[in-house]
Design an enzyme around this catalytic site. Structure first.
Site, short mmCIF file in Angstrom:
data_model
loop_
_atom_site.label_atom_id
_atom_site.label_comp_id
_atom_site.label_asym_id
_atom_site.label_seq_id
_atom_site.Cartn_x
_atom_site.Cartn_y
_atom_site.Cartn_z
N ASN A 141 105.29 64.00 -26.55
CA ASN A 141 104.39 63.91 -27.65
C ASN A 141 103.93 65.00 -28.39
O ASN A 141 103.82 65.21 -29.62
CB ASN A 141 103.14 62.94 -27.24
CG ASN A 141 102.11 62.56 -28.33
OD1 ASN A 141 102.57 62.01 -29.08
ND2 ASN A 141 101.06 63.51 -28.36
N ASP A 202 100.77 67.73 -31.90
CA ASP A 202 101.62 66.75 -31.89
C ASP A 202 102.93 67.22 -32.27
O ASP A 202 102.93 67.50 -33.47
CB ASP A 202 101.43 65.74 -32.39
CG ASP A 202 100.47 64.59 -31.58
OD1 ASP A 202 99.37 65.04 -31.06
OD2 ASP A 202 100.64 63.51 -31.57
N ASP A 232 105.38 60.96 -20.52
CA ASP A 232 103.72 61.29 -21.04
C ASP A 232 103.46 60.64 -22.27
O ASP A 232 104.20 60.57 -23.22
CB ASP A 232 103.70 62.53 -20.67
CG ASP A 232 101.89 62.83 -21.14
OD1 ASP A 232 101.20 62.26 -20.23
OD2 ASP A 232 101.72 63.44 -21.94
N GLU A 276 104.49 55.99 -19.29
CA GLU A 276 102.98 56.13 -19.30
C GLU A 276 102.74 55.52 -20.55
O GLU A 276 102.43 56.25 -21.54
CB GLU A 276 102.27 57.60 -19.19
CG GLU A 276 100.83 57.34 -18.82
CD GLU A 276 100.08 58.43 -19.65
OE1 GLU A 276 99.09 58.51 -19.26
OE2 GLU A 276 100.59 59.12 -20.37
#
Ligand code: CA
Length: 540
Positions: A141, A202, A232, A276
């Site tokens: 990310n 990001d 993640d 996740e």
């Protein structure tokens, strides 16, 4: 409008990326989830900084972890001195300016305090020699704000890497989807989107070159021998507008994961992706896709429900979550689930349950009775509590290898961080005590491995009559083999109850059974269970 960000331009870029993954090579079909190596296995989550220090600097490292692998699995099924886990998930081990590593500065380099690339190779070889698979944490990310990509990107609107992050000339003024600080952060050359922190900008995953680079990074680690990745924060990979709901779980994130899966499976068809997605079970289930996104996703609602059911002394929360999970994964696959009790972002389960051993034992039994691939957070098998959750480091304290402070076998020097633990919460003490929590984990992991119904079977919840609010039953079935798990979540004994399933029960493992379970009128009768009692019963 933000530059190069969330409007038509970014959508067009995403469409382009759909044909440009893996540096332009076409992505092939993906391997079926059901053939994966993780099926029937138990994974152990390790924070390398806190596991074992080989050189006395107080910081855990890969050499220390490698030297301690026999405690996790020595590769010999006949021995009983090891926990018996099948795989390890290493929290981030790449070069990073932070202690936790979730802001990566170089995706191709091992974090210097943890060791070298050679140390990683040696670790992977030693793990594989014992049959232990290796999962690396991959943060797609965002990068560190110190990553050379971002350093270049923020240098000006015409910088070569400008489009690798998400920039706006003015502040778009969006609220955070995380109830945190607003995600657009000021820099000298504009505003950049960084949902978690200003030091974690990001990445612009709609930029095909970024996707190709990240796929290349992951393929490089797979070629080096690792077996998969924990991804993640997948909910936040793409954002499309100011509303919180537009800043998570976007269709582009699902498409991105499908492309990444296909691009990795072209050369590494057994590569595992575990997501996740910290969300409701219904949202988590969307990352199954059509069996072509991630193969596993953490079951956050189940973790919450196991803890809250124990706290409440009633099985209702867990029953409700399992009912919702059955619906969310209808027509999909319960093997998608990755149950756990707590992780590095949460207060340790032993702290939540105030160190109450009967509760911790039932939590462990429930975890290892559920379908999917269970994950155990390092130290959970000892009952480590860590410190107060306000400081994340308290959730990530050094492993206790023995009872001798200040290093407790973790280091010969001064531990990088520490929190007090109760006497006896260390591996040497736990191994010496046949009644320890560690022995229960070891025995139930072995039971799970020995019983296909527990390892990979289907799951159902037969009706329970009697026993009070704590009573619980879960039936696991593989072919003709069946294992019935019964439990009492209450803090007081449960009276006799029946479970609506036919068969003659044989006790495989139990704590607090009031007598022998029996077949009775097409049902199984349980004569009663002590507070937090449980039993695993084979049904013939
Ligand atoms: Ca060290």
């Amino acid at each position: 409008m933000p530059q190069r960000s969330f409007g038509v331009a970014r959508l067009a870029a995403a469409l382009l990326a759909a044909t440009a993954c893996g540096g332009g090579a076409p992505a092939g079909p993906v391997s079926p989830n059901t053939s994966g190596w993780w099926r029937g296995q138990v994974v152990y989550q390790v924070f390398v900084r806190s596991f074992a220090d080989s050189d006395g600097d107080g910081v855990g490292d890969l050499a220390g972890l490698t030297a301690r692998l026999d405690a996790l699995n020595d590769g010999d099924p006949a021995t009983t001195t090891d926990l018996g886990v099948d795989a390890v998930w290493l929290m981030p081990i790449f070069d990073s300016p932070s202690y936790h590593g979730y802001d990566v500065r170089d995706y191709r380099a091992v974090n210097a305090p943890y060791g070298s690339l050679a140390a990683l190779d040696a670790f992977v070889a030693a793990a594989h020699a014992r049959g232990i698979k290796v999962i690396l944490d991959m943060v797609l990310n965002h990068s560190s704000s110190q990553h050379p990509w971002f350093v270049n990107s923020q240098s000006g609107a015409d910088a070569a890497r400008r489009g690798w992050y998400v920039w706006s000339a003015t502040d778009p003024g969006w609220p955070s989807p995380l109830a945190g600080a607003p995600p657009w952060r000021p820099a000298a050359t504009g505003w950049y989107y960084a949902v978690f922190s200003g030091t974690m900008p990001d990445l612009n995953l709609a930029e095909p070159a970024v996707e190709a680079e990240l796929v290349d990074v992951m393929n490089g680690w797979l070629a080096r021998g690792v077996d998969g990745f924990r991804l993640d924060a997948v909910r936040y990979l793409f954002a499309s507008g100011p509303q919180p709901a537009q800043q998570r779980d976007q269709p582009e994130a699902h498409a991105f994961l499908r492309r990444v899966r296909a691009a990795l499976h072209r050369d590494h068809p057994q590569a595992l992706l575990v997501a996740e997605a910290w969300a409701s079970t219904e949202t988590v289930a969307t990352y199954y896709g059509a069996g072509d996104e991630v193969q596993l996703a953490f079951s956050f609602d189940q973790a919450d429900a196991i803890r809250s059911s124990l706290a409440a002394g009633a099985s209702g929360d867990l029953q409700n979550v399992l009912l919702r999970t059955e619906a969310a994964l209808q027509g999909k696959d319960r093997g998608f689930e990755a149950p756990f009790l707590s992780n590095h972002d949460q207060e340790r389960v032993a702290r939540t349950l105030a160190g109450d051993l009967p509760s911790l034992r039932l939590a462990a039994a429930t975890l290892l009775a559920l379908p999917g691939t269970p994950f155990v957070y390092y130290g959970e098998e000892l009952g480590m509590q860590g410190g107060a959750a306000a400081d994340d480091r308290n959730k990530r304290t050094p492993y206790r290898w023995d009872a001798t402070g200040p290093g407790y076998g973790f280091t010969t020097g001064t531990p990088w961080f520490t929190a007090p633990e109760a006497a006896g919460v260390d591996l040497a003490s736990a191994r010496a005590d046949p009644g320890s929590l560690w022995h229960l984990y070891r025995d139930l992991i072995a039971l799970r491995h020995a019983r296909p119904a527990l390892a990979t079977g289907e799951a159902a919840r037969p009706a329970v009559a009697g026993g009070g609010a704590g009573a619980f039953a879960l039936l696991r079935t593989a072919g003709g083999a069946r294992v019935l798990f019964v439990a009492n979540f209450a803090a007081a004994p449960a009276g006799a109850f029946t479970v609506a399933v036919a068969g003659t029960p044989t006790v495989l493992a139990a704590e607090g059974l009031a007598g022998a379970p029996a077949a009775a009128a097409g049902q199984v009768s349980i004569p009663g269970l002590a507070a937090r009692g449980f039993a695993f019963l084979a049904l013939e």
